[in-house]
Design a protein around this motif. Sequence first.
Motif, mmCIF file in Angstrom:
data_model
loop_
_atom_site.group_PDB
_atom_site.id
_atom_site.type_symbol
_atom_site.label_atom_id
_atom_site.label_comp_id
_atom_site.label_asym_id
_atom_site.label_seq_id
_atom_site.Cartn_x
_atom_site.Cartn_y
_atom_site.Cartn_z
ATOM 1 N N LEU A 135 0.862 -1.181 0.000
ATOM 2 C CA LEU A 135 0.000 0.000 0.000
ATOM 3 C C LEU A 135 0.897 1.229 0.000
ATOM 4 O O LEU A 135 1.728 1.398 0.895
ATOM 5 N N TRP A 136 0.712 2.086 -1.009
ATOM 6 C CA TRP A 136 1.551 3.266 -1.193
ATOM 7 C C TRP A 136 0.775 4.542 -0.902
ATOM 8 O O TRP A 136 -0.365 4.701 -1.366
ATOM 9 N N ASP A 137 1.380 5.441 -0.145
ATOM 10 C CA ASP A 137 0.891 6.805 0.000
ATOM 11 C C ASP A 137 1.499 7.597 -1.151
ATOM 12 O O ASP A 137 2.682 7.936 -1.126
ATOM 13 N N VAL A 138 0.705 7.870 -2.158
ATOM 14 C CA VAL A 138 1.227 8.511 -3.370
ATOM 15 C C VAL A 138 1.660 9.953 -3.087
ATOM 16 O O VAL A 138 2.680 10.415 -3.600
ATOM 17 N N LEU A 139 0.899 10.671 -2.274
ATOM 18 C CA LEU A 139 1.226 12.070 -2.006
ATOM 19 C C LEU A 139 2.542 12.195 -1.243
ATOM 20 O O LEU A 139 3.358 13.083 -1.509
ATOM 21 N N ALA A 140 2.766 11.291 -0.263
ATOM 22 C CA ALA A 140 4.007 11.337 0.513
ATOM 23 C C ALA A 140 5.144 10.600 -0.178
ATOM 24 O O ALA A 140 6.308 10.760 0.205
#
Length: 452
Positions: A135-140
Motif C-alpha cells: 500500500l503506497w501513500d502517493v502524495l508522501a
Amino acid sequence: MDRIPAISARRPLLATPTRRHLLALGGAALAAPTLMVPAARSELVIDLRRGTFQPMPIAIADFAGESGSVVSGIIANNLKRCGYFLPIEKARHPEKNPPFDAAPQFDAWRAAGVQALVTGRVSRDGGRLRAEFRLWDVLAGQQIDGQQYFTDPNNSRRVGHIISDAVFSKVTGFGGFFDTRVVFVDESGPKENRRKRLAIMDQDGANVRYLTAGEVSVVTPRYSPVAQEVTYMAQRTGEQPRVHVLNIETGQRQVVGNFPDMTSSPRFSPNGARIALSLQQGGNANLYLIDIGSRTTTRLTSTPAIDTSPSFSPDGTQIVFESDRGGSQQLYLMGAGGGEGQRISFGQGSYSQPTWSPRGDLIAFTRQGGGAFSIGVMKPDGSGERILTEGFHNEAPNWAPNGQYIMFFRDPGGQSGGKLYMVDVTGRVEVPVPTPNFASDPTWSPLLTAAR
C-alpha cells in the motif's frame, strides 16, 4: 463440513523500496541497498469521526501472476462498496503493470489524481499460493503497509478480502470486515407461502450455500461473536417454535432449552457460552439465560409485559432489550443478571430489535412511526439518537464485526420481498447486498481469521 481454510502471514513487507533500491522478500535479497532515504510522515487517512468525508481516490493495480486479476478485482470491489474509497478506472492508470519490487512513478500517479495505490503479485510457493501486496501513500511518496500470505491455491478470494481489510484498517483506523460471512433467511415462492431457508454467503454475496433444506420455517438467526455457530428460531407445522444452535463447520444441530411454550429471539453472550432468549407464557413473555454446556437456566425478567430481543453489551455486563411494559415497544437496559430495566428510548414512535455494537459505543434499533420503519443508532444511555435510513419497511439491524457498518433488510411491500442493504454509522453510505432470492434477517460473522 465447512472448515475455514487456513491463511498464514509469513512476514510484513516493511521496507520502502525506491527505483534504485530494491527489497528483500522472504529472506532472499533481491538487491542490497546501501542507503535508504527516510520517508515522509504519511497523511493517508480518512477521518470518519465527524461523519463528513470524501471518498479517497485509490488505484488497485492488476496483481501479477496466477489468480492476480481475481485478487485485485475483489479488493477493488470491496473498497468501492464500503463507500470510503473511490477506485480509479484502469484506463486512467499511468502505469499499467507497475513493478512490485520497485517504487511506482509517484509523479504520474499524483497527476492522475490518485492518493493511494495498491500493488501486488500472486505466485506458487511449492503447493501453496503466495500473495503479496504493498500500500503506497502517493502524495508522501512512500510505502505505508505491505504483507505476504500463504494459503491453499483455491483460496484466492479470501486473500483478496484479507488484503482489503489491511488497506481499510490502515487508512481508516477501524478494524476490517471484508473477511467475513453473512447468514440470512433466504425467501422464495409466493408471498402467502414463502419457503424460508437458512443460507450463508461471503459478505459480498458470493459463495451462497444453504444450511437448512426448507423443511422447517426459520427466522432471526444470530451469529456467535467468537465461533462459526449460529442460533435461530425454527418451527415445524403444528409445533411450537424452538431455538436451535447450528455449528456451521460440523453441521451439528441442537435444540436449546426444553420449554413447553414458544421460545424466540435468541442472542449469544459475548463469549458464546450462553444464550439469552424470550419465552412466551400465556399473554406475556420474559427473558431467560441458558448456559449451552450445562443447560442451566436463569430467569432475567418477571413482568406481565412482552420482553424480547435481548442483546449483550460487548463486555457482557449489560443487556438491552425491547418491552411494551410502558404501553408501546421501547428499549430498556438492565444488568446481565436481570432486573427491572431502565428505559432508554424516548423518541417519536416505537422501538424494537436493539443490537449492541461490537465497539460498545452504540446500540442500533428499528423505529416505527409515521408510516415508516427507520434504522437508527443511539448511545447506550439513550442520548445521541440518529436515524441512518428510513423507508416503508426496514428491519433487523445487525453489526459488522468492526462496529462501523450495519446490515438490515428492506421490504417494499406488495408481492415483492425483502432485500439486504448495508449502511455505515454516518448514514452517508448505503449499498445493496446481492442475494439470489428475497432475503431477511441478516447476521454478520466475526472475522474468519479470528473465529478459528
